[in-house]
Every structure is written in C-alpha cells, then in structure tokens.
Design an enzyme around this catalytic site. Structure first.
Site, mmCIF file in Angstrom:
data_model
loop_
_atom_site.group_PDB
_atom_site.id
_atom_site.type_symbol
_atom_site.label_atom_id
_atom_site.label_comp_id
_atom_site.label_asym_id
_atom_site.label_seq_id
_atom_site.Cartn_x
_atom_site.Cartn_y
_atom_site.Cartn_z
ATOM 1 N N ARG A 51 0.852 -1.198 0.000
ATOM 2 C CA ARG A 51 0.000 0.000 0.000
ATOM 3 C C ARG A 51 0.883 1.242 0.000
ATOM 4 O O ARG A 51 0.626 2.213 -0.696
ATOM 5 C CB ARG A 51 -0.971 0.002 1.193
ATOM 6 C CG ARG A 51 -1.686 1.355 1.368
ATOM 7 C CD ARG A 51 -2.937 1.308 2.227
ATOM 8 N NE ARG A 51 -2.851 0.446 3.374
ATOM 9 C CZ ARG A 51 -2.077 0.673 4.456
ATOM 10 N NH1 ARG A 51 -1.341 1.761 4.524
ATOM 11 N NH2 ARG A 51 -2.059 -0.194 5.449
ATOM 12 N N TYR A 103 -16.707 16.334 -16.081
ATOM 13 C CA TYR A 103 -16.952 14.893 -16.024
ATOM 14 C C TYR A 103 -18.001 14.605 -14.936
ATOM 15 O O TYR A 103 -17.881 15.111 -13.814
ATOM 16 C CB TYR A 103 -15.640 14.168 -15.731
ATOM 17 C CG TYR A 103 -15.812 12.684 -15.531
ATOM 18 C CD1 TYR A 103 -16.173 11.860 -16.594
ATOM 19 C CD2 TYR A 103 -15.638 12.100 -14.291
ATOM 20 C CE1 TYR A 103 -16.358 10.504 -16.412
ATOM 21 C CE2 TYR A 103 -15.810 10.732 -14.098
ATOM 22 C CZ TYR A 103 -16.165 9.940 -15.175
ATOM 23 O OH TYR A 103 -16.340 8.602 -14.991
ATOM 24 N N ASP A 175 -7.507 18.276 -14.847
ATOM 25 C CA ASP A 175 -7.782 16.894 -15.222
ATOM 26 C C ASP A 175 -7.406 16.789 -16.702
ATOM 27 O O ASP A 175 -8.106 17.303 -17.575
ATOM 28 C CB ASP A 175 -9.268 16.597 -14.990
ATOM 29 C CG ASP A 175 -9.658 15.171 -15.383
ATOM 30 O OD1 ASP A 175 -8.919 14.542 -16.156
ATOM 31 O OD2 ASP A 175 -10.722 14.717 -14.926
ATOM 32 N N LYS A 200 -8.205 5.812 -19.548
ATOM 33 C CA LYS A 200 -8.533 6.307 -20.884
ATOM 34 C C LYS A 200 -7.318 6.236 -21.810
ATOM 35 O O LYS A 200 -6.846 5.169 -22.095
ATOM 36 C CB LYS A 200 -9.114 7.718 -20.778
ATOM 37 C CG LYS A 200 -10.132 7.883 -19.638
ATOM 38 C CD LYS A 200 -11.402 7.066 -19.816
ATOM 39 C CE LYS A 200 -12.269 6.976 -18.563
ATOM 40 N NZ LYS A 200 -12.666 8.253 -17.962
#
Ligand SMILES: *Cc1c(COP(=O)(O)O)cnc(C)c1O
Length: 382
Positions: A51, A103, A175, A200
């Site tokens: 982690r 978005y 973004d 994406k």
C-alpha cells in the site's frame, strides 16, 4: 531509478523502466507481493508494504511524472480515487471552483461526497479566466478544470487560469484525461497539479481502470499522505497494464487525432448532424486557444443529431464498428449518450441547461481505418 531524458516517445517507453537488475527482464516485472523482507527492523530496499509502495507502481509513477514534466507522480486505483485524494487534502469550509461542463463523476464526488463533508463546490457556466477571477473568494483553495471539457469540448485557458489561482493563493488542478500528456502538459503552463484517469488514453486499451496525480513533491505531500493513509492504490497487475499502454501513447494519439479530424470535417457536411463539437475545426470557438496550448486536437468529438428520438434509436441499432459504451481513449471507437450514461448523475434541469440533451452524442474515435469509421456512421445515419 535512472533518470531518462529525451523526447516524449523515448520517455514513454523507458522512463522508470530499466531492465530488471536481477534477471535482465526488459519489461518491468509485476511485483505481486504485499510485503517485503527487511534485513533488520526498518532496514530494507525501499519497499515495506505494497500500500505504501510497490516496485511496479513506482515504475509507473516515475514514468507518469516524466511524461507530464512533474517531479513526482502518484498512481491510484481509479481516476476518481485520484480525485478523492486531491480533494481530501482540503478542509471543511474550503471552496472549489469548477466549470459546469465537467466529467459527471467529478461533479458527483464534489456534490454528493465532499459537499456533505463540508467542502464548498461552485460551478461556473462560463469558464473564462475573467469569470473565475470574479468568483474567487478568500476561501477558494482550488480551481479544478478539464480541458477539453466533457462532453462539450470547450477549451479553457490553462495559463491564465493558473495566474488567477496563484493571484489568490489557490491552486489550479487540471484533469488532463482528454488530452493526455502527449498533447498537453498543464504543469508547463503553470498548473499546480495534473490529475488523470489512466483508464482512458494512457492505458489506451480499455482493459484497466486507474488514476494518477502529478506535480511537485511539495504540492503532492498531502496527497501522497492520503494515498498511503486512505489506501486507494492500484495493484501491480493494473500498473503493468498502464505502463504497457503508455509505451504506444504517442503513435496512438497521432492516429486518434488524424481519424477525429477527418471525421469531424466529414460530419460537418452531413445534413443529419446539427452541430459538430471538435476543437480542431476552425469553427470551434476554442480553436485558436487549443492550437496554442495543445500539440494536437485529440480523439473526442461530440455531435448533436437532428431528427428526434426515432433517428436516435435507429442510429444506436445500426452502428457496427462503433460500440455504444461509456468510457473513451481506447483503440476502439465508442459512442456514448451522455444524458443517460456518463452524465446521468447530473440533475435533469441542470444537465439540459448545460446543453447535454437527448440528442447529444459523444464519440471516442479509435485507431481503426478511417473509411470504416466513416462508412459505419454513414450507414447509421441513412
Ligand atoms: C473517466 C474520467 C474520470 C474518472 O476516472 P475513472 O478512472 O473512471 O475513475 C475523470 N475525469 C475524466 C475526464 C474522465 O474521463
């Protein structure tokens, strides 16, 4: 990790990815290990627990930092996990300004997760630097933008918005999912942080979900803390897939841009189409700005169809090369109906006010043969 210089494609293939020192493997291994042996308490080779850090993830984070021109990159389990980590670095009462054309998931996390928690999100219908400057208050900590925006493909001025943010002691977060670092590097234009959905264009093959935040080590400090403390990390298999995708980013983007430009021009000539939204078209209001801050216009086109519900229904039935699906940025062409899919989480009246009605379609143009894409749309129209 070796520092790789050179052009964008070279860094996409090599940054953070030298051959494995123990075996010579060319590809960064998938380090499927949750924990790492320590020689003595606290003495280790840089990794303790996956982690906190994992070598496959470190390679990806290094590569992403190199491509965006940032000091450091942080990988997350999804674009929204990355978004959550950035927003978690704020305090209740802090304001976030964002364009209304955003978005859907970003709108939702601001409105439904962080607003109840105490953050004050405000959405601007006219996303110009002047309007942002007017909307700033002493409580504004972040300006959060996308450019091109989703789904209307508006172009926002990164350089000017960075100045507006700085002038008021706030940060500009971009973004950069729609453009990818191949076409646009916001940090070079003055942005403080870049956020990605690596799902994406970076991943590029519709086979993985992931996210990232890139910036200076200083500005990433609270976000790095959140990455470990809240734990929204990607697994090593996912990191491997994104790294593999990134290697071909530059060649893919070239083809995405070329196919999209050709299709946008053709779509403009079709009587079935009322309006084409593509920043590469001279008729697009953001064309000059896109030309100045991007090195290509990207693979996303939105169109408004004429002919009502019947024409729309027929269109969805007849497409064969295009697939009706959410998401974007993969090698295959997709068509999305924002009103019922990606932007369904926005209340109907707000959605309509923003121009996201039933007849708006968003196309993610893939890297198939242009003629096949054009013929597919042509037969779906006729
Ligand atoms: C998909 C997307 C996101 C969210 O990313 P996930 O990986 O789906 O969590 C954020 N911003 C933009 C512009 C996107 O397209």
């Amino acid at each position: 990790m070796k520092h790789i210089s050179g052009g964008f494609s070279t860094r996409a293939i090599h940054a953070g990815q030298e051959p494995d020192s123990s075996t010579g493997a060319i590809m960064t291994p998938i380090f499927a290990s949750s924990t790492f042996a320590q020689e003595s308490p606290g003495k280790h080779k840089g990794y303790e627990y996956s982690r906190s850090g994992n070598p496959t993830r470190a390679a990806l984070e290094h590569c992403l930092a190199s491509l965006e021109g940032g000091e450091q990159g942080l990988a997350f389990a999804s674009g929204l996990a990355a978004t959550a980590a950035v927003l978690s670095s704020l305090k209740p009462g802090d304001e976030v300004l964002a364009p209304a054309d955003l978005y859907g998931g970003t709108f939702r996390i601001l409105d439904k997760v962080f607003k109840p928690w105490g953050l004050v999100p405000r959405f601007l219908d006219i996303p110009t630097p002047e309007e942002f400057a007017k909307a700033m208050t002493p409580a504004t900590r972040l300006i959060w933008i996308e450019t091109p925006t989703n789904p209307l493909l508006q172009i926002l001025d990164i350089r000017k918005l960075a100045e507006v943010a700085k002038g008021n002691g706030a940060m500009l977060v971009v973004d950069n999912t729609f453009a990818s670092p191949c076409l646009q590097r916001p940090l070079e234009l003055g942005a403080d942080l870049v956020v990605h959905s690596t799902t994406k264009y970076l991943g590029g093959h519709s086979d993985v979900v992931g996210g990232a935040v890139i910036g200076s080590s200083e500005k990433l400090k609270p976000i790095r803390f959140n990455q470990n403390a809240a734990g929204g990390v990607p697994g090593p298999f996912d990191c491997f897939l994104v790294l593999r995708g990134i290697k071909t980013l530059a060649v893919r983007m070239e083809r995405h841009c070329q196919n999209a430009m050709n299709l946008a021009e053709w779509l403009q000539t079709r009587k079935e189409v009322e309006r084409v939204y593509y920043p590469g078209l001279i008729s697009h209001p953001g064309h000059a700005l896109a030309k100045a801050q991007m090195s290509g216009f990207g693979g996303m086109i939105s169109i408004r169809l004429k002919g009502g519900q019947a024409a729309l229904g027929k269109f969805f039935q007849r497409i064969e090369v295009f697939t009706l699906a959410e998401s974007l940025g993969g090698v295959e062409s997709l068509v999305c109906h924002p009103a019922t899919m990606t932007h369904a989480s926005i209340p109907a009246e707000q959605r309509l006010a923003r121009g996201i009605d039933d007849f708006l379609l968003r196309l993610s143009i893939g890297i198939e043969d242009f003629e096949d894409l054009r013929n597919d749309l042509k037969s779906a129209f006729e």
